[in-house]
Design an enzyme around this catalytic site. Structure first.
Site, mmCIF file in Angstrom:
data_model
loop_
_atom_site.group_PDB
_atom_site.id
_atom_site.type_symbol
_atom_site.label_atom_id
_atom_site.label_comp_id
_atom_site.label_asym_id
_atom_site.label_seq_id
_atom_site.Cartn_x
_atom_site.Cartn_y
_atom_site.Cartn_z
ATOM 1 N N LYS A 113 0.831 -1.213 0.000
ATOM 2 C CA LYS A 113 0.000 0.000 0.000
ATOM 3 C C LYS A 113 0.860 1.256 0.000
ATOM 4 O O LYS A 113 0.520 2.242 -0.652
ATOM 5 C CB LYS A 113 -0.956 0.001 1.198
ATOM 6 N N LYS A 196 -9.982 -8.827 -6.906
ATOM 7 C CA LYS A 196 -11.026 -9.133 -5.920
ATOM 8 C C LYS A 196 -12.140 -8.087 -5.963
ATOM 9 O O LYS A 196 -11.861 -6.891 -6.111
ATOM 10 C CB LYS A 196 -10.371 -9.122 -4.532
ATOM 11 N N LYS A 199 -15.425 -3.406 -1.802
ATOM 12 C CA LYS A 199 -16.446 -2.384 -1.557
ATOM 13 C C LYS A 199 -15.924 -0.969 -1.765
ATOM 14 O O LYS A 199 -16.692 -0.060 -1.993
ATOM 15 C CB LYS A 199 -17.067 -2.560 -0.177
HETATM 16 N N1 AQP Z 1 -14.354 -10.354 -3.070
HETATM 17 C C1 AQP Z 1 -14.371 -11.033 -1.942
HETATM 18 N N2 AQP Z 1 -14.533 -12.369 -1.949
HETATM 19 C C2 AQP Z 1 -14.558 -13.064 -0.787
HETATM 20 N N3 AQP Z 1 -14.421 -12.499 0.440
HETATM 21 C C3 AQP Z 1 -14.262 -11.169 0.503
HETATM 22 N N4 AQP Z 1 -14.107 -10.295 1.543
HETATM 23 C C4 AQP Z 1 -13.987 -9.050 1.044
HETATM 24 N N5 AQP Z 1 -14.062 -9.067 -0.284
HETATM 25 C C5 AQP Z 1 -14.223 -10.366 -0.678
HETATM 26 C C6 AQP Z 1 -14.113 -10.662 2.944
HETATM 27 O O1 AQP Z 1 -14.938 -9.757 3.643
HETATM 28 C C7 AQP Z 1 -14.457 -9.581 4.977
HETATM 29 C C8 AQP Z 1 -14.448 -8.139 5.382
HETATM 30 O O2 AQP Z 1 -13.477 -7.472 4.673
HETATM 31 P P1 AQP Z 1 -12.899 -6.076 5.151
HETATM 32 O O3 AQP Z 1 -13.976 -5.084 5.216
HETATM 33 O O4 AQP Z 1 -12.103 -6.211 6.384
HETATM 34 O O5 AQP Z 1 -11.896 -5.627 4.047
HETATM 35 P P2 AQP Z 1 -11.487 -6.275 2.726
HETATM 36 O O6 AQP Z 1 -11.131 -7.703 2.832
HETATM 37 O O7 AQP Z 1 -10.413 -5.383 2.182
HETATM 38 O O8 AQP Z 1 -12.847 -6.130 1.926
HETATM 39 P P3 AQP Z 1 -13.166 -5.164 0.760
HETATM 40 O O9 AQP Z 1 -14.599 -5.311 0.419
HETATM 41 O O10 AQP Z 1 -12.170 -5.372 -0.351
HETATM 42 O O11 AQP Z 1 -12.958 -3.743 1.415
HETATM 43 P P4 AQP Z 1 -12.000 -2.580 1.016
HETATM 44 O O12 AQP Z 1 -12.378 -2.249 -0.398
HETATM 45 O O13 AQP Z 1 -12.317 -1.492 1.971
HETATM 46 O O14 AQP Z 1 -10.592 -3.037 1.137
HETATM 47 C C9 AQP Z 1 -13.090 -10.247 5.025
HETATM 48 O O15 AQP Z 1 -13.235 -11.482 5.712
HETATM 49 C C10 AQP Z 1 -12.745 -10.469 3.597
HETATM 50 O O16 AQP Z 1 -11.927 -11.611 3.401
#
Ligand code: AQP
Length: 334
Positions: A113, A196, A199
């Site tokens: 990052k 991936k 959000k």
């Molecule tokens: N695309 C995905 N497929 C499967 N699992 C996913 N998770 C997130 N995206 C996918 C799982 O969701 C949980 C919460 O995630 P987080 O909010 O801690 O952050 P993250 O993993 O970084 O999720 P995002 O949606 O990609 O958020 P941002 O965009 O803010 O970084 C975790 O258990 C994750 O594995």
């Protein structure tokens, strides 16, 4: 026998996607019966990246409501917003003071990052994020922490910190174990099936959000990137990642076997696959959305839920924090 404790967090850094649901939240619903579960909306982690205040507040509230809407029972599990339990910030600081800089610089997520930014403008929060995550876990004396590959190194650091503290001040923390999540499929972006689904990614056709209407879901599915093979089967080939992703989503929401799915689509075109995926996703989302709107239609009900969670979390967190303060030599209030 007392159940083991498990802790999981989710960032309110955007609207929740079907990736969050399929990869994490559905497992959480199962975990609440097996474990004494703590589910936290980690707004303090979300601010390692600049957030709009109104949007952040709304996202935190919506995330709590969605956790309940997908089936987490606030009487069984403790659902809370991280910043409402001040013990996280306090233990986070104490652990930061015990963490050699070298441990933090070694974290691959930090390296990745920070490499994308100017050296001098990399936020301190991005570097010390893992010590706050360690506090999140250690406050609840969690035995198990479900982690994907990207968080494994942070959990190792949490264990190292717990060990360091225990050997300096006496047994205080449970050493948490990494729990390999059960069959939580990884959902990829509809616009780019090699990345991936996230959000915080804002492009219009990237993610299906849990609150998308059936019309929007259909529109997004129709625009999903596929290939020119015209063959519907599961595959690890990068050229077929788009179709594989649609099939993975379909499998996750229908619960059907892969072979059954491949038979179902034999001889069909991608148009059919896309409409079927859209339909089955919307069908799975309908009861979640209904429950979400019920919960959020009453601000006071949601406020009570949030308050109830904070109180429950505080009981456990403050107990651990008091012990930590005692051990390190802080003066107790009389
Ligand atoms: N695309 C995905 N497929 C499967 N699992 C996913 N998770 C997130 N995206 C996918 C799982 O969701 C949980 C919460 O995630 P987080 O909010 O801690 O952050 P993250 O993993 O970084 O999720 P995002 O949606 O990609 O958020 P941002 O965009 O803010 O970084 C975790 O258990 C994750 O594995």
């Amino acid at each position: 026998m007392e159940k083991q404790r498990v802790l999981s967090g989710i960032q309110p850094s955007g609207k929740l996607t079907i990736g969050n649901y399929i990869g994490a939240l559905r497992q959480w619903v199962r975990e609440q019966d097996e474990y004494q579960a703590y589910f936290t909306v980690v707004d303090m982690h979300a601010i390692t990246v600049m957030q709009d205040p109104q949007t952040l507040r709304q996202a935190s509230r919506d995330t709590v409501a969605l956790l309940i809407a997908v089936g987490i029972d606030p009487q069984k599990a403790t659902v809370f917003i991280q910043s409402q339990v001040s013990a996280h910030a306090e233990l986070g600081w104490i652990l930061t003071c015990m963490t050699p800089l070298g441990w933090l610089y070694r974290m691959t997520q930090f390296k990745d990052k920070s490499a994308k930014q100017q050296q001098d403008s990399v936020g301190t929060g991005l570097l010390s994020y893992p010590t706050l995550m360690a506090a999140d876990i250690l406050l609840y004396q969690a035995h198990q922490v479900p982690v994907g590959d990207d968080q494994r190194q942070h959990l190792e650091l949490t264990r190292d910190l717990a060990q360091r503290f225990n050997s300096a001040y006496g047994e205080t923390f449970v050493l948490p174990e990494a729990m390999i999540p059960k069959v939580g499929a990884r959902v990829m972006g509809l616009d780019n099936p090699l990345a991936k689904m996230s959000k915080s990614e804002t492009s219009e056709y990237h993610a299906i959000y849990l609150l998308d209407t059936p019309e929007v879901v259909l529109k997004k599915c129709k625009r999903a990137v596929t290939d020119s093979f015209n063959e519907i089967r599961f595959s690890e080939d990068t050229e077929r990642a788009g179709v594989n992703n649609l099939l993975t989503i379909y499998q996750a929401v229908t619960g059907k076997e892969r072979t059954v799915i491949e038979q179902e689509f034999e001889g069909q075109g991608y148009g059919k696959l896309k409409t079927q995926v859209a339909e089955s996703v919307s069908e799975a989302l309908a009861p979640i959305q209904q429950r979400f709107y019920e919960i959020s239609s009453s601000a006071s009900y949601l406020n009570d839920l949030i308050e109830h969670g904070a109180k429950r979390a505080e009981q456990m967190a403050n107990q651990t924090l008091e012990l930590v303060k005692e051990r390190i030599g802080f003066v107790r209030r009389t």
